[in-house]
Write an enzyme that holds these catalytic residues in place. Structure first.
Site, PDB file in Angstrom:
ATOM      1  N   PHE A  51       0.862  -1.163   0.000  1.00  0.00           N
ATOM      2  CA  PHE A  51       0.000   0.000   0.000  1.00  0.00           C
ATOM      3  C   PHE A  51       0.902   1.217   0.000  1.00  0.00           C
ATOM      4  CE2 PHE A  51      -4.254  -0.841  -0.292  1.00  0.00           C
ATOM      5  CZ  PHE A  51      -5.101   0.068   0.355  1.00  0.00           C
ATOM      6  N   GLN A 108      -6.647  14.752   5.023  1.00  0.00           N
ATOM      7  CA  GLN A 108      -6.037  14.001   3.924  1.00  0.00           C
ATOM      8  C   GLN A 108      -6.918  14.022   2.688  1.00  0.00           C
ATOM      9  OE1 GLN A 108      -5.677   9.483   3.772  1.00  0.00           O
ATOM     10  NE2 GLN A 108      -3.549  10.087   4.018  1.00  0.00           N
ATOM     11  N   HIS A 161      -7.519  12.078  -0.666  1.00  0.00           N
ATOM     12  CA  HIS A 161      -7.230  10.791  -1.306  1.00  0.00           C
ATOM     13  C   HIS A 161      -7.041  11.011  -2.800  1.00  0.00           C
ATOM     14  CE1 HIS A 161      -7.562   6.652  -2.618  1.00  0.00           C
ATOM     15  NE2 HIS A 161      -7.504   6.264  -1.369  1.00  0.00           N
ATOM     16  N   LEU A 197     -14.837   6.970  -3.520  1.00  0.00           N
ATOM     17  CA  LEU A 197     -13.466   6.489  -3.398  1.00  0.00           C
ATOM     18  C   LEU A 197     -13.172   5.295  -4.294  1.00  0.00           C
ATOM     19  CD1 LEU A 197     -10.773   6.217  -1.651  1.00  0.00           C
ATOM     20  CD2 LEU A 197     -12.079   4.632  -0.248  1.00  0.00           C
ATOM     21  N   GLU A 215      -6.925   2.634  -2.927  1.00  0.00           N
ATOM     22  CA  GLU A 215      -5.481   2.613  -3.156  1.00  0.00           C
ATOM     23  C   GLU A 215      -5.042   1.207  -3.570  1.00  0.00           C
ATOM     24  OE1 GLU A 215      -3.111   5.298  -0.822  1.00  0.00           O
ATOM     25  OE2 GLU A 215      -2.198   3.557   0.118  1.00  0.00           O
ATOM     26  N   ARG A 229       0.022   9.293   0.264  1.00  0.00           N
ATOM     27  CA  ARG A 229      -1.168   9.903  -0.329  1.00  0.00           C
ATOM     28  C   ARG A 229      -1.055  11.395  -0.557  1.00  0.00           C
ATOM     29  NH1 ARG A 229      -6.076   6.737   2.724  1.00  0.00           N
ATOM     30  NH2 ARG A 229      -5.699   4.745   1.687  1.00  0.00           N
ATOM     31  N   HIS A 237     -10.790  13.105   2.334  1.00  0.00           N
ATOM     32  CA  HIS A 237     -11.007  11.687   2.616  1.00  0.00           C
ATOM     33  C   HIS A 237     -10.916  11.333   4.086  1.00  0.00           C
ATOM     34  CE1 HIS A 237     -10.896   7.401   2.123  1.00  0.00           C
ATOM     35  NE2 HIS A 237      -9.684   7.307   2.608  1.00  0.00           N
ATOM     36  N   ARG A 281      -1.735  10.235   6.980  1.00  0.00           N
ATOM     37  CA  ARG A 281      -1.982   8.841   7.351  1.00  0.00           C
ATOM     38  C   ARG A 281      -1.613   7.913   6.203  1.00  0.00           C
ATOM     39  NH1 ARG A 281      -5.881   5.281   6.274  1.00  0.00           N
ATOM     40  NH2 ARG A 281      -7.514   6.664   5.501  1.00  0.00           N
TER      41      ARG A 281
END
Lengths: 329, 303, 562
Positions: C115, C228, C230, C240, C243, C274, C338, C373
């Site tokens: 990730f 954040q 995304h 969304l 990822e 991100r 996000h 994050r």
């Protein structure tokens, strides 16, 4: 783009219902939920419905469009507008209505809880994860997709005639556990599910498969439970006995032995009570001669096929040990 | 529409619902279609075998499909909703999964049964005559206009749902029966329960529930002024016809609604003899008034 | 009036995990949620949950800790991060035992995939519906535990006795009326606040209500300015796209077909952090190399089989909401708000500065995410700190009992307020203010911020708060007490306005760029002045700003590149 729809309103404070038409502007990509939001924001704030994720994962916005349950957030409005169609939006079926498009989901959750919807794992679980093959988990992946939206329940024909029927959502949830290699309560579960208002109450109308917005195919899950019942030899229910006649008919002659269907399904006593009915059928010539049942050509090969496949089907005990094996596998 | 089909009438049409078989053969004959017999087939298993013994269901379906294939036909003609869904469902599974097909064929071979190569399609008579050249051909032979007859179409479930396996028409807004009713010169009657379940799969094991379902189309169609109801499925027919008296008890209403098989309706419009259409085999009798509207020679006086 | 030992507000993964844990300690637990639990936004999480299981490669909690610290741009509290990474594996195994359907390796272990910015492949997943699977497993366990659930109850205010929290008031949405919920301890697990932005992945329900309740009761919120964005959200509605698509090998391309990420993150490419990816995309779009305001997420080379198994959910979303089949063509995506790194200031047990009050999940800030994050760490946080705060709350009650008196006047006051709001006929419809808020947040407090933009935002919010007048500036058209969702939306707007105020106050003050907070006028990270958490507190309706040190144990702040 301009969108027109009719909403079936219900006001619990006055116990009054009515159909109300709205026309609003919204972007071309608008879903039914988007249009409802515009109506609520700009025309009538008392129009009431549930919503949350708007991406078809939370299951909040189930409602009927022209009598067919859909997720409002997954229903594009442009095709209807282009067709000149004015849909009627109403609450989901088979559940009490609280207000407008909001239904009381308590009966739905009660049935969910009734199938003991949690994993009962072995008394001695491994320290780390249960070692399970992907293909074993794939077996329950479809049922695990369920977002509990209620669209399947809305149109369930069996539940409409029998409100106590567990229904497609609860039964699909049950199959998610019956088919889970890590669950130790398979037999217990199947015993419950084979009782009244369970697996054999499904009328096979396939509305649930047709309505489900996530591809869960609840009817197929119910059929899997039926198959599990047969593997477990839980075949006392009339529905199971009914199925046995179909099965044996094929290798005993080919076509269904209709004359055996009534007595073998509902038993000799039940059959006796149906004699007047049977006589009526007989008078119309509808009762095939039970003494010379249909015999298809080459039927002996069907018997051989049946035996071969039965020999190939693992027994319950074999499947259980072949399942999840966490301890040092 | 094809010139020849492998003919799969199914159990009920061959036994208790023989009138459907005779009517179907006659109407297809009049349409100039050859029906190739399949003498070795079994029952399709209905939803019962599909549920209780899914692998056995897959194999007996493959056997049936293989027989059709070997008879030189590329399409099986069905006259029952349940047979249609069952065979199509198995067919798709076999055609989409080469490994499954190989495994099934292996088992078939082991028992000396011919294999299936995936070359057959399954279509209901309703589909073949309600569109395209089949529809045109039917209109040509529908010489007896059934004008004045109000017909309530009853689709039932398994000719419509799940649409991803059947896919012939919109399951919520079907039109094929209405088109045919119109082609017969008769008037289709609309009512909401025409796409709902007749309850047949549970009519023995859960009679109360089934009757709760059955009363809906009967009640609604009667109230909408229908003279008769027509259905493309012999199982629905058995429910609607033979259980009609029990449904009347449940509803506390009288229906007296004769139920026709689709092939009988088409046959009446095409002037096929009553002795072939066999209305006498119905439990819910056709009244003289209905027989007149069906232009049946025994009632209609020669003019 | 109801009474329980531990009351959890919010029934997402964090809330349910807290409730289950508290009940294991023998506490009488209740959950209060404005949604039925399985409707919570945790269910929208897709890509996975991180833990150093070591099933896909050599790994260790220390490595996980390092990448999380780096990902946080060194603003994360390293002791808290170490706790999360250390306990992560145990929590994952427990989830699996609860029934979670994790995807598997060929030898039957829990599979892990790479990730963004994670280093090793550490993200455990259930196809691309991990959040859905976790949410439902926890609901099953919640049902099993027979914890009381008050669903469709909207929490209004915390109730205090002196300085201790003794419960809350809540509006019963279905039946109408204010309920008093007396508690020995309250755990807030109310999620994030993305809905204050135009263009968000968040559900309608994500309006910061719990944070707002805590703030109004005098509890400080930490690091509110860190939002954040995304990188892969759909244009039409912000939905969304996980990822995980990039984790499985998907590419990001600009209008020229180039995999532009390698210009910004030469090593990690599409799997950079991100904030890095979002900024890169926005730059490409702003500089004219976008396609219709988007960049392209290309999965076509992954093949139908892979997409239909582990990315099946993403495919469905792309087809439903972008009209694109990712097997055939790339998905147009762009950044969207996000996840909120900030929230109620807590310690590693979910304790806040207020006795009797705990917080966990996205509404809390421990801080394990610092200024940015990592993907897969949010679900982990909810489970680890949900469990910890549930345990701490239960033990608190065991030691301290009820702790105080819940005055019935709290309920009366709340009832009066609701009646006032309902019977107000003077003002605008809430969406007017809501849309203006969303626009100014998007334009001025988004991916790229400037002093003047933020100052404009502060002014806009002040103006909007004044027009909102604590709810009396908006008209609720539904006057009924039964299922009044119009009322709820009006109340949620109030939460968002207050939280937006905290967010931009922190943002305008922070004259550096760190993690997701990117200042065009202060493009560098400034550890000398800004290696500290912001604290925003309630000061007579306004936002007071203060600061707090970051706990640094093992990893000295270093330059952060990918």
């Amino acid at each position: 783009m301009e969108f027109t729809l009719k909403i079936e309103r219900y006001d619990p404070d006055t116990d009054q219902g009515r159909l109300q038409e709205f026309t609003v502007d919204a972007p071309e990509t608008a879903t039914l939920l988007d249009v409802l939001d515009v109506v609520k924001d700009t025309v009538d704030g008392s129009v009431t419905y549930r919503k949350s994720c708007r991406m078809a994962v939370c299951g909040s916005c189930g409602m009927r469009m022209d009598g067919a349950a859909v997720l409002a957030c997954k229903t594009p409005m442009a095709p209807l507008a282009e067709e000149g169609r004015v849909p009627v939006i109403s609450p989901m079926g088979n559940l009490p209505v609280i207000k407008d498009l909001v239904v009381d989901m308590d009966p739905f959750w009660a049935k969910f809880k009734a199938v003991k919807p949690w994993l009962e794992e072995d008394d001695r679980p491994p320290v780390k994860e249960w070692r399970v093959q992907q293909e074993e988990l794939d077996r329950i992946m479809k049922e695990a997709l369920c977002i509990q939206c209620g669209c399947c329940v809305s149109e369930c024909n069996s539940m409409e005639a029998d409100p106590d029927f567990l229904g497609p959502a609860a039964l699909a949830k049950a199959q998610r556990f019956v088919g889970d290699a890590r669950d130790r309560d398979r037999s217990e579960r199947l015993r419950t599910l084979n009782g009244p208002h369970g697996v054999w109450d499904c009328t096979r109308c396939y509305f649930c498969n047709q309505r489900c917005p996530k591809g869960v195919d609840p009817r197929d899950a119910i059929a899997k439970l039926g198959a599990e019942a047969f593997r477990e030899r839980l075949t006392r229910d009339e529905g199971a006995k009914h199925a046995k006649v179909f099965v044996s008919s094929t290798y005993r002659g080919g076509y269904l032995r209709e004359t055996e269907l009534v007595p073998k399904t509902i038993g000799p006593i039940g059959a006796i009570t149906q004699i007047p009915f049977a006589l009526q059928l007989a008078r119309a010539g509808k009762v095939p001669n039970p003494l010379s049942p249909h015999k298809a050509k080459d039927n002996a090969e069907v018997k051989r096929l049946w035996k071969l496949l039965e020999a190939q089907t693992p027994t319950t005990r074999e499947r259980a040990t072949r399942g999840a094996d966490g301890a040092g596998a | 529409m094809k010139d020849r089909y492998a003919y799969y009438p199914g159990c009920l049409a061959s036994l208790s619902q023989k009138e459907l078989d005779s009517s179907s053969r006659a109407i297809m004959g009049k349409l100039g279609v050859e029906l190739v017999e399949m003498p070795s087939v079994t029952c399709c298993g209905a939803g019962d075998i599909h549920e209780a013994k899914p692998d056995y269901y897959l194999h007996i379906s493959a056997r049936i499909l293989g027989q059709a294939e070997r008879s030189g036909c590329d399409t099986i003609l069905t006259i029952c909703n349940v047979c249609t869904l069952n065979l199509r469902q198995a067919n798709e599974r076999l055609r989409e999964n080469p490994e499954e097909l190989a495994r099934v064929n292996d088992n078939l071979q082991q028992t000396g049964i011919g294999t299936y190569q995936g070359g057959v399609d399954v279509r209901h008579l309703l589909w073949e005559v309600s569109t395209g050249d089949g529809y045109e051909r039917f209109k040509e032979i529908a010489v007896r206009s059934l004008e004045g007859l109000k017909v309530a179409p009853f689709y039932g479930c398994q000719i419509l749902r799940p649409a991803k396996l059947l896919g012939f028409e919109d399951p919520d807004r079907p039109e094929s029966l209405e088109r045919l009713i119109t082609a017969c010169g008769a008037e289709p009657v609309d009512y909401p329960a025409k796409v709902k379940c007749c309850g047949f799969p549970i009519v023995l094991a859960r009679e109360d529930v089934a009757l709760g379902e059955l009363v809906q189309p009967l009640s609604q169609a009667t109230e909408a002024g229908a003279d008769v109801m027509v259905t493309p499925c012999p199982l629905c027919h058995l429910s609607l016809d033979a259980w009609q008296a029990k449904a009347e008890n449940t509803a506390g209403e009288e229906f007296n609604l004769p139920i026709l098989h689709l092939a009988q309706l088409l046959g009446a419009a095409a002037g096929i003899e009553e002795s072939t259409l066999k209305f006498r085999r119905h439990i819910t009798r056709l009244s003289d008034d209905v027989k007149e509207k069906l232009k049946l020679p025994s009632v209609v006086s020669a003019d | 009036m109801v009474r329980h030992d531990v009351v959890v507000v919010g029934a997402g993964v964090a809330g349910m995990r807290a409730a289950i844990e508290a009940s294991r300690y023998g506490a009488d637990v209740a959950v209060v949620s404005k949604l039925h639990p399985t409707r919570s936004h945790s269910g929208a999480a897709e890509g996975g949950i991180n833990a150093a299981l070591g099933n896909a490669s050599e790994d260790s909690p220390e490595q996980h800790t390092f990448f999380t610290v780096k990902g946080s741009d060194y603003l994360g509290d390293q002791d808290a991060i170490a706790v999360m990474c250390e306990e992560g594996p145990g929590d994952i195994y427990e989830l699996e035992h609860m029934g979670c359907i994790f995807s598997r390796t060929p030898d039957g272990k829990i599979a892990q995939r790479p990730f963004g910015a994670g280093g090793a492949p550490r993200t455990c997943y259930a196809a691309d519906i991990t959040g859905h699977v976790l949410l439902h497993v926890l609901y099953e366990q919640l049902v099993k535990s027979q914890v009381t659930v008050y669903e469709e109850w909207f929490a209004l205010d915390l109730v205090m006795d002196g300085d201790r929290c003794v419960g809350l008031t809540a509006w019963d949405l279905v039946h109408g009326g204010v309920q008093g919920v007396e508690a020995g301890a309250v755990v807030l697990a109310t999620g994030g606040l993305g809905r204050m932005y135009r263009g968000t992945t968040n559900a309608y329900a994500c309006t910061g209500d719990g944070m707002s309740m805590a703030w109004r009761a005098g509890v400080a919120l930490k690091d509110m300015e860190f939002m954040q964005f995304h990188p892969t959200t759909l244009k039409a509605n912000g939905v969304l796209i996980t990822e995980g698509c990039r984790g499985e090998g998907g590419y990001l391309r600009n209008a020229e077909g180039d995999r532009f990420m390698f210009n910004y993150a030469p090593n990690a490419g599409e799997l950079a952090s991100r904030d890095v990816v979002s900024r890169a995309e926005q730059t490409e779009i702003d500089e004219g190399r976008g396609v219709d305001g988007c960049v392209l997420l290309d999965l076509t080379h992954l093949g139908a089989k892979k997409i239909n198994t582990v990315l099946h959910g993403s495919r469905e979303l792309a087809m439903d909401y972008a009209g694109v089949d990712p097997i055939e063509e790339p998905i147009p995506v762009r950044p969207g708000s996000h996840y909120h790194m900030g929230g109620v200031d807590t310690d590693v047990w979910g304790r806040t500065s207020m006795p009797g009050l705990y917080a966990a999940g996205e509404c809390a800030c421990v801080s394990v995410h610092g200024a940015n994050r990592l993907g897969g760490n949010s679900l982990l946080e909810t489970v680890v700190f949900g469990r910890r705060s549930g345990a701490a709350a239960a033990q608190d009650v065991r030691s301290n009992g009820s702790g105080g008196v819940f005055s019935p006047s709290a309920v009366r006051v709340a009832e009066r307020r609701i009646a006032q709001l309902l019977y107000n006929f003077d003002g605008v419809r809430p969406h007017v203010i809501r849309d203006e808020l969303a626009d100014t947040m998007y334009s001025n407090a988004g991916i790229f911020r400037t002093a003047e933009g933020l100052e404009q935002c502060v002014a806009d919010i002040a103006d909007l708060r004044e027009r909102y007048r604590d709810g009396l500036g908006v008209v609720i058209q539904d006057k009924s007490r039964t299922f009044n969702s119009d009322l709820i939306q009006a109340l949620e707007l109030g939460s968002m306005l207050q939280m937006a105020d905290c967010l931009v106050t922190g943002a305008v003050a922070r004259t550096e760029s760190r993690g997701a907070h990117s200042r065009l006028d202060h493009p560098d990270r400034d550890d000398e002045h800004w290696l500290r958490h912001s604290l925003t507190s309630y000061d007579d309706g306004q936002v007071a700003l203060d600061y707090k040190a970051v706990t640094i144990t093992e990893f000295e702040p270093a330059v952060r590149t990918y």
